[in-house]
Design an enzyme around this catalytic site. Sequence first.
Site, short mmCIF file in Angstrom:
data_model
loop_
_atom_site.label_atom_id
_atom_site.label_comp_id
_atom_site.label_asym_id
_atom_site.label_seq_id
_atom_site.Cartn_x
_atom_site.Cartn_y
_atom_site.Cartn_z
N ASN A 184 87.52 2.28 15.26
CA ASN A 184 86.35 1.66 15.90
C ASN A 184 86.70 0.85 17.14
O ASN A 184 85.86 0.66 18.01
CB ASN A 184 85.59 0.78 14.90
CG ASN A 184 84.69 1.63 14.02
OD1 ASN A 184 84.56 2.83 14.23
ND2 ASN A 184 84.09 1.01 13.03
N SER B 253 82.57 -1.70 8.64
CA SER B 253 83.17 -1.20 9.89
C SER B 253 84.01 -2.28 10.56
O SER B 253 84.73 -1.98 11.50
CB SER B 253 82.07 -0.80 10.88
OG SER B 253 81.18 0.08 10.29
N GLU C 80 90.36 4.88 6.66
CA GLU C 80 91.23 3.74 7.00
C GLU C 80 91.20 2.78 5.83
O GLU C 80 90.11 2.35 5.39
CB GLU C 80 90.69 3.00 8.23
CG GLU C 80 90.99 3.67 9.55
CD GLU C 80 90.36 2.90 10.73
OE1 GLU C 80 91.03 2.80 11.76
OE2 GLU C 80 89.23 2.44 10.62
N HIS D 253 87.49 2.42 4.65
CA HIS D 253 86.55 2.73 5.74
C HIS D 253 86.48 4.25 6.00
O HIS D 253 87.41 4.83 6.54
CB HIS D 253 87.01 1.98 7.00
CG HIS D 253 86.11 2.15 8.17
ND1 HIS D 253 86.57 2.37 9.44
CD2 HIS D 253 84.75 2.15 8.25
CE1 HIS D 253 85.55 2.49 10.26
NE2 HIS D 253 84.44 2.36 9.57
P1 NAD Z 1 72.31 2.00 6.25
O1 NAD Z 1 71.43 0.96 6.85
O2 NAD Z 1 72.03 3.42 6.53
O3 NAD Z 1 72.33 1.84 4.64
C1 NAD Z 1 72.52 0.60 4.02
C2 NAD Z 1 71.94 0.69 2.62
O4 NAD Z 1 72.24 -0.51 1.93
C3 NAD Z 1 70.41 0.85 2.60
O5 NAD Z 1 70.07 1.96 1.78
C4 NAD Z 1 69.91 -0.46 2.01
O6 NAD Z 1 68.75 -0.27 1.22
C5 NAD Z 1 71.10 -0.88 1.17
N1 NAD Z 1 71.19 -2.31 0.90
C6 NAD Z 1 71.02 -3.33 1.76
N2 NAD Z 1 71.28 -4.50 1.16
C7 NAD Z 1 71.63 -4.20 -0.13
C8 NAD Z 1 72.04 -4.98 -1.25
N3 NAD Z 1 72.13 -6.29 -1.18
N4 NAD Z 1 72.33 -4.34 -2.39
C9 NAD Z 1 72.27 -2.99 -2.49
N5 NAD Z 1 71.88 -2.20 -1.44
C10 NAD Z 1 71.58 -2.82 -0.28
O7 NAD Z 1 73.78 1.59 6.68
P2 NAD Z 1 75.08 2.54 6.79
O8 NAD Z 1 75.12 3.11 8.14
O9 NAD Z 1 75.16 3.41 5.59
O10 NAD Z 1 76.23 1.43 6.74
C11 NAD Z 1 76.66 0.86 5.53
C12 NAD Z 1 78.03 0.25 5.73
O11 NAD Z 1 78.95 1.28 6.16
C13 NAD Z 1 78.09 -0.82 6.81
O12 NAD Z 1 79.00 -1.80 6.41
C14 NAD Z 1 78.58 -0.07 8.02
O13 NAD Z 1 79.21 -0.88 8.97
C15 NAD Z 1 79.55 0.90 7.38
N6 NAD Z 1 79.84 2.12 8.15
C16 NAD Z 1 78.82 2.80 8.76
C17 NAD Z 1 79.12 3.97 9.47
C18 NAD Z 1 78.04 4.76 10.13
O14 NAD Z 1 78.35 5.72 10.85
N7 NAD Z 1 76.77 4.47 9.93
C19 NAD Z 1 80.44 4.44 9.54
C20 NAD Z 1 81.46 3.73 8.87
C21 NAD Z 1 81.14 2.56 8.20
#
Ligand code: NAD
Length: 287
Positions: free
Chosen positions: A194, A120, A155, A143
């Site tokens: 964002n 993000s 994005e 993104h």
């Molecule tokens: P989340 O916490 O729901 O999921 C993250 C996942 O990554 C978990 O299943 C965890 O087990 C796994 N993980 C952690 N470390 C790891 C590793 N070293 N190797 C493999 N797997 C690993 O998080 P999320 O909300 O899905 O966010 C993930 C990414 O997407 C972040 O960078 C976040 O900023 C971005 N993002 C999130 C959103 C949102 O709405 N949540 C929107 C856009 C972008």
Amino acid sequence: MTIEKIAVIGSGTMGKQIALNAAIHGINVKLTDAFPESLKKAQAWADEYLQGRIDKERMTEEQVKEARSNIKFVYDLEEAIADVECVIEVIVEDLTTKLNLFAKLDKMCPPEVILASNTSSFVPSKLAKAVRDGRKGKVIDMHFFNPVLVMKLVEIVRGPDTDDDTVDAIVGLGEKMGKTPVVLDKEINGFVVNRIMGRTFEEACRLIEAGIATPEVIDICAEIGLRHPMGPCKLMDLNGIDTCLRVREQRYEESQEEIDKPPLVMKQMVEKGLYGRKTGEGFYKYD
Ligand code: NAD
């Protein structure tokens, strides 16, 4: 270059949706996670989602069968990234954790493989620090927005070293996934959406902190007064308050500007484990 085979690393809130969205659009995808429990949950969620599509007559049994055959849930990282053209990293928003993974992927993947991140906030040049010079042109941000299966925008952020072929290939992948890609040629923390949305979140939190409005009132105002499809408190619950906080902390760390300081209410909620939908309670309670 047309991308037809991808690996998605991280099967949490976003990764599972990105992977399923790709599979529904005919892309061969392997989803993996460092935590088997998360991958198991993602598989169960995908099964339920696809069944729901049949029940609601949004997809035919044939289309669901096709989508299921396009997605594999793989527990081993090496197996997940074997024979793919692009890896999309969707793990926790922590720079050190992402850099460790990028360094590992750089060593494990052939040089032509694109390393894209759904981060993000971290710009490609930050992530590219973890890879060797020959790979820097293949590092890019892709993104997506939550809920991925509904939101059409993606994005795409290029860094100073990202090559044109990588940008074109990722734009093509976004389009193939049914999205509208926008390409940002200049790096900026938080990109466009964002930066705008973050201000809304902060203001909502500050109104709550000041006792001026409840989450319900704020959401009604945004939904009816601004015609936002979902108010900021509901959206923070959907995105994960923990993720929202990390994004704010990271922005503040970079800018050191008072306006970017994470709101107190966000910190308190994370301390109490109120992460939103994923933990069953955030600004609202969920079953
Ligand atoms: P989340 O916490 O729901 O999921 C993250 C996942 O990554 C978990 O299943 C965890 O087990 C796994 N993980 C952690 N470390 C790891 C590793 N070293 N190797 C493999 N797997 C690993 O998080 P999320 O909300 O899905 O966010 C993930 C990414 O997407 C972040 O960078 C976040 O900023 C971005 N993002 C999130 C959103 C949102 O709405 N949540 C929107 C856009 C972008």
